[in-house]
Design an enzyme around this catalytic site. Structure first.
Site, mmCIF file in Angstrom:
data_model
loop_
_atom_site.group_PDB
_atom_site.id
_atom_site.type_symbol
_atom_site.label_atom_id
_atom_site.label_comp_id
_atom_site.label_asym_id
_atom_site.label_seq_id
_atom_site.Cartn_x
_atom_site.Cartn_y
_atom_site.Cartn_z
ATOM 1 N N LEU A 153 6.720 5.429 9.385
ATOM 2 C CA LEU A 153 6.725 4.885 8.035
ATOM 3 C C LEU A 153 5.311 4.405 7.734
ATOM 4 C CD1 LEU A 153 9.961 2.639 7.988
ATOM 5 C CD2 LEU A 153 9.698 4.921 6.991
ATOM 6 N N ASP A 154 4.905 4.484 6.465
ATOM 7 C CA ASP A 154 3.606 3.938 6.086
ATOM 8 C C ASP A 154 3.580 2.449 6.389
ATOM 9 O OD1 ASP A 154 2.940 6.425 5.105
ATOM 10 O OD2 ASP A 154 3.388 5.923 3.014
ATOM 11 N N LYS A 155 2.387 1.926 6.627
ATOM 12 C CA LYS A 155 2.228 0.504 6.946
ATOM 13 C C LYS A 155 2.879 -0.394 5.899
ATOM 14 C CE LYS A 155 -1.352 -2.984 7.846
ATOM 15 N NZ LYS A 155 -2.815 -3.245 7.927
#
Length: 333
Positions: A153-155
Site C-alpha cells: 500500500l502507498d505510505k
C-alpha cells in the site's frame, strides 16, 4: 518476492549470497530501482558498483541497471550488509510506534496476518525510511522467521495489508492475485461529482522526473489498467461537492486508483501528487490533512479453507470524523 536466505533485523550473522525469485508484483521494474528498495540501507553507489562488476546476475547472466524484471527471474545477489542493526536500533527507539502497528491486527491465523495499516507509515524501509510495517512486525515477532509482505500500500494509504507467515501462503495468495481472484475494495473521497462512470480503463506508465520522484501517467504505451468505481454517497455543499467512492482495482498498477480518479477529473482529496493543491489546502483547514484512500476490505480463499474469508478495516478517526462532518452538513442543509 521469495527470498531463500534472509538476515533478520536482530541478527548479527555475516550476509550470504541470496537467490531471489521475482514475483509478478515486481515484474516490469528496472533492476536498479528494485534493488534500491530491496537492499534498503545500501548506498546507491554500492548497488551500481556490484551490478557493474557482475556480482548481481539474472538467470546466471550479467545484467545492466536498466533491465526490466520479468516474473520468475532468478536474481542472484552477493553478500551485502543492509543496515539491519540500524533498523533494529531505530525500532527499539520507536517501540511504542512498532507496538501500535500490531495493535491494528484485523485477522490472524497460522499462515496470514492482516493489519489495518495506519496512514503515514511505509510498508517497508527504504528511500530514507529506516523501517516500515514489515520491519516492525519482524522486530516484534522475532520467533517467526518467514514474515513477508504479500502486497503493498502507498505510505499515505490506510487499511488492509496482508503479511504472510508461511512461504506456501505467500505463493498461494500471489497466484490468486495474479489470477484476479482476490477482491480488493477501497474507499476514496474525491473532489466533485463523479464523472468516470462504472469503470475506468486507462493504460498506466511509470515515469521518473528529473528530481528522481516517481510518477504514474496515463499513456497509450502503458500497461493495461482497469478500476471499477461505485458512488457510495455524494456530499453537496455551497462552495464545492465531494463524492465518497468505492473502488475495486482489477489490475495492480502503482498508484492506479489515484491516477484513474484524477484522469476523469475527480482527484482524491488530500492527494499531494495527483490532486488539486488549492482544494487540498482548503480541506486541511476543515480538518482533513491526509490522503482519503483506504483499503476497506479484502476477500480471498486461503489454502485449507473451504469458504472465502473477508476482512474489513474501519476508517481511522480523521477519515471517519470528516465523513461525519459532511453528513451533518447535509442534514443541517
Amino acid at each position: 518476492m521469495l527470498q531463500s536466505s534472509m538476515v533478520s533485523s536482530s541478527s548479527h550473522k555475516i550476509p550470504k549470497v541470496q537467490q531471489v525469485q521475482i514475483s509478478s508484483e515486481s515484474a516490469g521494474q528496472r533492476l536498479d530501482n528494485f534493488l534500491f528498495t530491496y537492499l534498503k540501507g545500501v548506498p546507491k553507489t554500492r548497488i551500481y558498483r556490484i551490478i557493474r562488476k557482475g556480482e548481481v546476475r539474472i538467470n546466471k547472466g550479467r545484467i545492466k541497471p536498466e533491465y526490466r524484471l520479468v516474473s520468475g527471474d532468478i536474481l542472484r545477489l552477493p553478500p551485502v550488509r543492509q543496515g539491519e542493526e540500524r533498523s533494529a536500533i531505530e525500532l527499539s527507539q520507536n517501540d511504542k510506534l512498532a507496538h501500535s502497528i500490531l495493535d491494528q491486527i484485523l485477522y490472524e491465523d497460522e499462515g496470514l496476518l492482516v493489519i489495518n495499516k495506519p496512514a503515514g507509515i511505509a510498508v517497508h524501509g527504504g528511500s530514507g525510511v529506516s523501517f516500515g510495517v514489515i520491519e516492525a512486525v519482524r522486530y516484534l515477532r522475532g520467533s517467526e522467521k518467514s514474515l513477508e509482505l504479500v502486497h503493498r500500500l502507498d505510505k499515505d494509504t490506510s487499511g488492509c495489508l496482508m503479511i504472510a507467515k508461511r512461504r506456501k501462503i505467500l505463493r498461494a495468495i500471489h497466484e490468486q492475485l495474479q489470477a484476479g481472484d482476490v477482491e480488493k475494495v477501497y474507499w476514496a473521497l474525491v473532489q466533485g461529482r463523479w464523472q468516470g462512470g462504472e469503470s475506468v480503463s486507462a493504460p498506466l506508465k511509470k515515469n521518473q522526473l528529473s528530481s528522481g520522484e516517481r510518477v504514474v501517467r496515463v499513456s497509450e504505451d502503458g500497461q493495461p489498467s482497469l478500476t471499477e468505481f461505485k458512488v457510495l454517497q455524494a456530499f453537496p455543499s455551497d462552495s464545492s461537492s465531494l463524492t465518497l467512492m468505492e473502488a475495486k482495482p482489477k489490475t495492480g498498477r502503482t498508484h492506479q486508483i489515484r491516477v484513474h480518479a484524477a484522469h476523469v477529473g475527480n482527484p482524491i482529496v488530500g492527494d499531494p501528487k495527483y490532486g488539486d493543491n488549492h482544494f487540498n489546502t482548503a480541506m486541511k483547514q476543515k480538518g482533513l490533512s491526509r490522503l482519503f484512500l483506504h483499503a476497506q476490505k479484502l476477500t480471498l480463499t486461503l489454502p485449507g479453507h473451504e469458504k472465502p474469508i473477508s476482512v474489513e478495516a474501519p476508517l481511522d478517526k480523521q477519515l471517519q470524523t470528516s465523513l461525519d462532518k459532511l453528513a451533518k452538513e447535509i442534514h443541517h442543509g
